[in-house]
Design an enzyme around this catalytic site. Structure first.
Site, PDB file in Angstrom:
ATOM      1  N   ALA A  17       0.838  -1.205   0.000  1.00 29.22           N
ATOM      2  CA  ALA A  17       0.000   0.000   0.000  1.00 29.22           C
ATOM      3  C   ALA A  17       0.873   1.255   0.000  1.00 29.22           C
ATOM      4  CB  ALA A  17      -0.936  -0.018   1.216  1.00 29.22           C
ATOM      5  N   LYS A  36       9.254   0.669   9.991  1.00 33.84           N
ATOM      6  CA  LYS A  36       9.873   0.489  11.308  1.00 33.84           C
ATOM      7  C   LYS A  36      10.933  -0.607  11.320  1.00 33.84           C
ATOM      8  CE  LYS A  36       6.222  -2.236  13.445  1.00 33.84           C
ATOM      9  NZ  LYS A  36       5.366  -2.366  14.595  1.00 33.84           N
ATOM     10  N   ALA A  47       3.186 -12.577   1.172  1.00 34.79           N
ATOM     11  CA  ALA A  47       1.947 -12.993   0.505  1.00 34.79           C
ATOM     12  C   ALA A  47       2.269 -14.093  -0.492  1.00 34.79           C
ATOM     13  CB  ALA A  47       1.308 -11.796  -0.188  1.00 34.79           C
ATOM     14  N   GLY A  49      -0.493 -16.626  -2.135  1.00 30.22           N
ATOM     15  CA  GLY A  49      -1.509 -17.036  -3.118  1.00 30.22           C
ATOM     16  C   GLY A  49      -1.567 -16.144  -4.333  1.00 30.22           C
ATOM     17  N   GLU A 117      -8.976 -19.948  -5.048  1.00 28.49           N
ATOM     18  CA  GLU A 117      -8.900 -20.010  -3.580  1.00 28.49           C
ATOM     19  C   GLU A 117     -10.309 -19.990  -3.013  1.00 28.49           C
ATOM     20  OE1 GLU A 117      -4.647 -18.059  -2.404  1.00 28.49           O
ATOM     21  OE2 GLU A 117      -6.218 -16.650  -2.881  1.00 28.49           O
ATOM     22  N   ASP A 219       0.019  -0.711  14.615  1.00 31.20           N
ATOM     23  CA  ASP A 219       0.413   0.635  15.049  1.00 31.20           C
ATOM     24  C   ASP A 219      -0.466   1.737  14.450  1.00 31.20           C
ATOM     25  OD1 ASP A 219       2.428  -0.918  16.058  1.00 31.20           O
ATOM     26  OD2 ASP A 219       4.074   0.175  15.143  1.00 31.20           O
ATOM     27  N   HIS A 240      -6.264 -17.774   9.395  1.00 27.18           N
ATOM     28  CA  HIS A 240      -6.001 -18.584   8.195  1.00 27.18           C
ATOM     29  C   HIS A 240      -6.030 -20.043   8.626  1.00 27.18           C
ATOM     30  CE1 HIS A 240      -4.200 -20.221   4.596  1.00 27.18           C
ATOM     31  NE2 HIS A 240      -4.254 -19.034   4.029  1.00 27.18           N
ATOM     32  N   ARG A 286     -12.947 -18.869   4.419  1.00 30.27           N
ATOM     33  CA  ARG A 286     -11.953 -19.170   5.453  1.00 30.27           C
ATOM     34  C   ARG A 286     -12.494 -19.337   6.863  1.00 30.27           C
ATOM     35  NH1 ARG A 286      -6.967 -15.396   3.877  1.00 30.27           N
ATOM     36  NH2 ARG A 286      -6.548 -16.653   2.047  1.00 30.27           N
ATOM     37  N   HIS A 347      -4.449 -14.117  10.971  1.00 34.05           N
ATOM     38  CA  HIS A 347      -3.876 -13.843   9.645  1.00 34.05           C
ATOM     39  C   HIS A 347      -4.182 -12.441   9.136  1.00 34.05           C
ATOM     40  CE1 HIS A 347      -2.484 -14.793   5.615  1.00 34.05           C
ATOM     41  NE2 HIS A 347      -3.665 -14.531   5.089  1.00 34.05           N
ATOM     42  N   GLU A 371      -4.077  -2.725   4.860  1.00 32.59           N
ATOM     43  CA  GLU A 371      -4.726  -3.489   5.932  1.00 32.59           C
ATOM     44  C   GLU A 371      -5.114  -2.608   7.127  1.00 32.59           C
ATOM     45  OE1 GLU A 371      -2.855  -7.323   6.453  1.00 32.59           O
ATOM     46  OE2 GLU A 371      -3.977  -7.684   8.313  1.00 32.59           O
ATOM     47  N   ARG A 382     -12.903 -11.472   4.978  1.00 35.62           N
ATOM     48  CA  ARG A 382     -12.230 -11.150   3.710  1.00 35.62           C
ATOM     49  C   ARG A 382     -12.075 -12.399   2.847  1.00 35.62           C
ATOM     50  NH1 ARG A 382      -6.715 -11.455   1.752  1.00 35.62           N
ATOM     51  NH2 ARG A 382      -6.166 -12.480   3.697  1.00 35.62           N
ATOM     52  N   LEU A 388      -4.341  -7.769  -1.159  1.00 31.78           N
ATOM     53  CA  LEU A 388      -3.341  -7.044  -1.965  1.00 31.78           C
ATOM     54  C   LEU A 388      -4.065  -6.161  -2.971  1.00 31.78           C
ATOM     55  CD1 LEU A 388      -0.659  -9.823  -2.573  1.00 31.78           C
ATOM     56  CD2 LEU A 388      -0.413  -7.776  -1.171  1.00 31.78           C
TER      57      LEU A 388
HETATM   58  P1  FAD Z   1       2.370  -4.440   5.176  1.00 31.85           P
HETATM   59  O1  FAD Z   1       2.816  -5.081   3.941  1.00 31.85           O
HETATM   60  O2  FAD Z   1       2.217  -5.295   6.381  1.00 31.85           O
HETATM   61  O3  FAD Z   1       3.400  -3.280   5.481  1.00 31.85           O
HETATM   62  C1  FAD Z   1       3.319  -2.552   6.688  1.00 31.85           C
HETATM   63  C2  FAD Z   1       4.442  -1.548   6.714  1.00 31.85           C
HETATM   64  O4  FAD Z   1       4.221  -0.631   7.771  1.00 31.85           O
HETATM   65  C3  FAD Z   1       5.824  -2.127   6.953  1.00 31.85           C
HETATM   66  O5  FAD Z   1       6.741  -1.421   6.138  1.00 31.85           O
HETATM   67  C4  FAD Z   1       6.110  -1.794   8.423  1.00 31.85           C
HETATM   68  O6  FAD Z   1       7.470  -1.649   8.742  1.00 31.85           O
HETATM   69  C5  FAD Z   1       5.411  -0.461   8.516  1.00 31.85           C
HETATM   70  N1  FAD Z   1       5.039  -0.047   9.864  1.00 31.85           N
HETATM   71  C6  FAD Z   1       4.235  -0.670  10.746  1.00 31.85           C
HETATM   72  N2  FAD Z   1       4.119   0.065  11.860  1.00 31.85           N
HETATM   73  C7  FAD Z   1       4.858   1.184  11.670  1.00 31.85           C
HETATM   74  C8  FAD Z   1       5.154   2.313  12.457  1.00 31.85           C
HETATM   75  N3  FAD Z   1       4.656   2.475  13.691  1.00 31.85           N
HETATM   76  N4  FAD Z   1       5.982   3.257  11.952  1.00 31.85           N
HETATM   77  C9  FAD Z   1       6.523   3.129  10.720  1.00 31.85           C
HETATM   78  N5  FAD Z   1       6.256   2.071   9.924  1.00 31.85           N
HETATM   79  C10 FAD Z   1       5.448   1.118  10.400  1.00 31.85           C
HETATM   80  N6  FAD Z   1      -3.258 -11.081   0.671  1.00 31.85           N
HETATM   81  C11 FAD Z   1      -3.587 -11.305  -0.618  1.00 31.85           C
HETATM   82  O7  FAD Z   1      -4.372 -10.546  -1.196  1.00 31.85           O
HETATM   83  N7  FAD Z   1      -3.048 -12.363  -1.275  1.00 31.85           N
HETATM   84  C12 FAD Z   1      -2.178 -13.233  -0.694  1.00 31.85           C
HETATM   85  O8  FAD Z   1      -1.700 -14.157  -1.328  1.00 31.85           O
HETATM   86  C13 FAD Z   1      -1.841 -13.024   0.661  1.00 31.85           C
HETATM   87  N8  FAD Z   1      -1.014 -13.883   1.307  1.00 31.85           N
HETATM   88  C14 FAD Z   1      -0.613 -13.581   2.586  1.00 31.85           C
HETATM   89  C15 FAD Z   1       0.324 -14.411   3.210  1.00 31.85           C
HETATM   90  C16 FAD Z   1       0.794 -14.076   4.481  1.00 31.85           C
HETATM   91  C17 FAD Z   1       1.810 -14.955   5.153  1.00 31.85           C
HETATM   92  C18 FAD Z   1       0.301 -12.927   5.139  1.00 31.85           C
HETATM   93  C19 FAD Z   1       0.788 -12.550   6.511  1.00 31.85           C
HETATM   94  C20 FAD Z   1      -0.661 -12.132   4.531  1.00 31.85           C
HETATM   95  C21 FAD Z   1      -1.118 -12.452   3.257  1.00 31.85           C
HETATM   96  N9  FAD Z   1      -2.061 -11.654   2.619  1.00 31.85           N
HETATM   97  C22 FAD Z   1      -2.397 -11.900   1.312  1.00 31.85           C
HETATM   98  C23 FAD Z   1      -2.512 -10.399   3.221  1.00 31.85           C
HETATM   99  C24 FAD Z   1      -1.685  -9.258   2.622  1.00 31.85           C
HETATM  100  O9  FAD Z   1      -0.377  -9.695   2.402  1.00 31.85           O
HETATM  101  C25 FAD Z   1      -1.647  -8.038   3.529  1.00 31.85           C
HETATM  102  O10 FAD Z   1      -2.936  -7.700   3.922  1.00 31.85           O
HETATM  103  C26 FAD Z   1      -1.027  -6.870   2.787  1.00 31.85           C
HETATM  104  O11 FAD Z   1       0.234  -7.219   2.285  1.00 31.85           O
HETATM  105  C27 FAD Z   1      -0.896  -5.670   3.705  1.00 31.85           C
HETATM  106  O12 FAD Z   1      -0.133  -4.701   3.031  1.00 31.85           O
HETATM  107  P2  FAD Z   1       0.112  -3.298   3.718  1.00 31.85           P
HETATM  108  O13 FAD Z   1       0.890  -2.490   2.750  1.00 31.85           O
HETATM  109  O14 FAD Z   1      -1.178  -2.773   4.223  1.00 31.85           O
HETATM  110  O15 FAD Z   1       0.991  -3.639   5.010  1.00 31.85           O
HETATM  111  C1  SIN Z   2      -2.884 -17.677   0.896  1.00 26.72           C
HETATM  112  O1  SIN Z   2      -2.065 -17.766  -0.016  1.00 26.72           O
HETATM  113  O2  SIN Z   2      -3.511 -18.620   1.380  1.00 26.72           O
HETATM  114  C2  SIN Z   2      -3.145 -16.324   1.465  1.00 26.72           C
HETATM  115  C3  SIN Z   2      -4.048 -15.609   0.591  1.00 26.72           C
HETATM  116  C4  SIN Z   2      -4.670 -14.451   1.311  1.00 26.72           C
HETATM  117  O3  SIN Z   2      -4.499 -14.278   2.503  1.00 26.72           O
HETATM  118  O4  SIN Z   2      -5.391 -13.705   0.633  1.00 26.72           O
END
Ligand code: FAD
Ligand code: SIN
Length: 533
Positions: A17, A36, A47, A49, A117, A219, A240, A286, A347, A371, A382, A388
């Protein structure tokens, strides 16, 4: 006093994001991105899938909308769902333009391979084998590093937002930036900007067992809430169904895409069980699969169930799931020949800071995306791979909204710097680490997959003691990353418990023994907790 760092746009978080937004804005504004930990570290990197998008001729936008709404159990905001689904194709095209390389269909060099999925009625998950997040995150990060208008600040943890109401006693509440701790030098810095964006990811670390990385401590949600933002639907924590069960395998996910390619969930004796829970069996949404596993484990007193994909050829498994295959081998499990031991784990945080379709929160100058945000896309549950997609779509709509406000006024307010004159260095850290463990354990035991009023009240009682200790500690001692994260996790726990107690029904991811049915009389409602500035 002048602020130490001033930018047009301040983004907290360098996941999908945050980086997407930074890249969308960089040709128009000076952007700072704080992270951080290491820049690439976050849920995005892990991620597996993929990303949902309608590309197949047999599929349709309406079908993607219907599946999302169906999984969301009555709480999806239809306008948001339609908008997101409609933007998916152009979003994927943008990623490909940035250099993201998705897996092609073996039969054609033009077409992308689409996997399936839970909850999806068609194959519509575009992916880069089983490490989609790594491919997206590292590609975007390379681009961001190369752009002159983007300043990256790894190991800078945002402490609290700076708002005009709190810091300047203004009547109107406007976000002016944030205070951050430079973890490497242990100094506190002031970052100011006319626009601040929270892209700090989810809060899985509030639970003892989670698929999330260490940075996912909620946070941004906690900071936004403390600044006065409204927060919605925090009771809907997604577990999950399949994380690797092995004493040494911290937070390793076994992608739902395995089930999309025919993997079966079985008990220790090899008996499949999902068909007795849902007509879609392994590909049910899920919440249903995670609860079914939880039920079978409790019924039999077993530590795990098993996921078996050994019917697929070794070549197929190595091609589609190279990361999972290798990781399992490291733990002595050969998934081409045997079933993988799995358990559910926290998850995804469906709730978050309420935003509109452009990512704006209810505080002027403050956006939330990814997120951290609650856009209304996910409702009470979800659907896989819609997250993503949401990160990308809303980063782009926030960028459009911010661009409309350019040139941004760069007047720097007279903001007080961080005052640490009244605190001292803590002599020991044991109470912080003890409280971290205690919080995450009672959240797992009392606020997990199956809840009850008694368990929730017990958790609330424990939490209030911890919160008092954290408050005392915070007012007496210098801040550290652990203390900041603990304070945020305690706020997240409060939001989840309060929301769960308010919902007098079971719906989607929230299941309680006291109200096991979904309320079909009253229209479905979000749980909204008002900000506490
Ligand atoms: P993140 O990618 O979590 O990034 C958060 C950022 O914020 C990091 O840089 C961190 O350092 C920073 N941060 C946090 N707190 C602070 C702070 N106080 N100060 C400064 N920086 C801070 N979703 C899908 O759609 N498809 C998938 O296949 C999928 N697979 C997944 C597999 C796993 C193992 C996991 C855990 C999740 C998966 N998800 C998937 C969910 C998806 O990956 C996440 O919801 C998404 O990547 C979140 O992106 P984001 O940019 O919001 O946050
Ligand atoms: C997974 O690959 O099972 C994770 C997919 C998701 O969280 O959207």
């Amino acid at each position: 006093m002048t602020a130490s760092h001033h930018y047009d746009v301040l983004i907290l978080g360098s996941g999908t994001a945050g980086l997407t937004l930074a890249l969308q804005l960089a040709d128009h504004a000076k952007v700072a991105v704080l992270s951080k930990g290491q820049l690439e570290e976050g849920a995005s990197l892990y991620a597996q899938g993929g990303i949902s998008v309608v590309l197949d001729k047999a599929d349709s936008l309406q079908s993607h909308i219907d599946d999302t709404v169906q999984a969301g159990a009555g709480l999806c905001k239809e306008e948001t769902v339609r908008y997101t689904v409609e933007q998916a194709r152009s979003t994927i095209e943008w990623l490909i333009e940035q250099g993201v390389s998705f897996t092609k269909d073996g039969t054609s060099s033009e077409r992308y391979h689409l996997t399936q999925e839970g909850g999806h009625s068609h194959r519509r998950i575009i992916h880069a084998a089983d490490s989609t997040g790594r491919e997206v995150e590292t590609t975007l990060l390379d681009k961001a590093k190369a752009h002159n208008n983007i300043s990256l600040f790894p190991f800078h943890i945002g402490i609290d937002l700076i708002t005009s109401q709190k810091q300047l006693n203004d009547m109107d509440n406007r976000c002016l930036g944030c205070y951050a701790l430079d973890i490497k030098t242990n100094t506190t810095k002031t970052f100011t900007a006319p626009i601040t964006v929270l892209a700090t990811g989810g809060a899985g670390k509030v639970y003892l067992y989670t698929s999330n990385p260490d940075v996912s401590t909620g946070d941004g949600i906690a900071m936004g809430w403390r600044a006065g933002c409204h927060v919605a639907n925090m009771e809907f924590v997604q577990f999950h169904p399949t994380c690797l069960f092995h004493p040494k395998a911290k937070s390793f996910l076994i992608s739902e895409a395995l089930r999309g390619e025919g993997a079966k969930l079985v008990l220790a004796d090899g008996t499949p069980f999902m068909e007795k829970y849902h007509s879609q069996a392994e590909l049910a949404p899920r919440d249903i699969v995670a609860r079914a596993i939880d039920h079978e484990m409790k019924r039999l007193g077993d530590d795990c169930v098993y996921l078996d994909i050994s019917h697929q050829s070794k070549e197929f498994i190595e091609e589609h799931f190279p990361t999972i295959h290798q990781r399992c081998l490291q733990f002595g499990i050969d998934m081409t020949r045997e079933a993988i031991p799995v358990v559910p784990a926290a998850h995804y945080t469906c709730g978050g800071l309420i935003t509109d379709i452009e990512g704006q929160t209810d505080i002027a100058g403050l956006y939330a995306i990814g997120e951290t945000a609650h856009t209304g896309l996910h409702g009470a549950n979800r659907m896989a791979s819609n997250s993503l997609l949401e990160c990308l779509v809303f980063a782009r709509s926030a960028a459009d909204s911010i661009k409309k406000q350019l040139p941004l006024s760069s007047a720097e307010a007279d903001i007080p710097e961080w005052d640490a004159s009244l605190v001292e260095r803590a002599r020991e850290a044991i109470s912080i680490s003890h409280n971290w463990d205690e919080l995450r354990r009672f959240m797992w035991d009392y606020v997990g997959i199956v809840r009850s009023n008694e368990r929730l009240l017990r958790a609330r009682q424990r939490l209030s003691l911890l919160q008092q200790e954290i408050k005392d500690y915070y007012s007496q001692y210098h801040i550290t990353q652990d203390l900041l994260e603990l304070r945020n996790l305690a706020d997240i726990a409060e939001l989840i418990i309060t929301s769960a107690l308010q919902r007098k029904e079971s719906r989607g991811l929230h299941y309680t023994l006291d109200y096991p049915n979904t309320d079909t009389i009253k229209p479905p409602q979000d749980t909204v907790i008002i900000g506490k500035p």
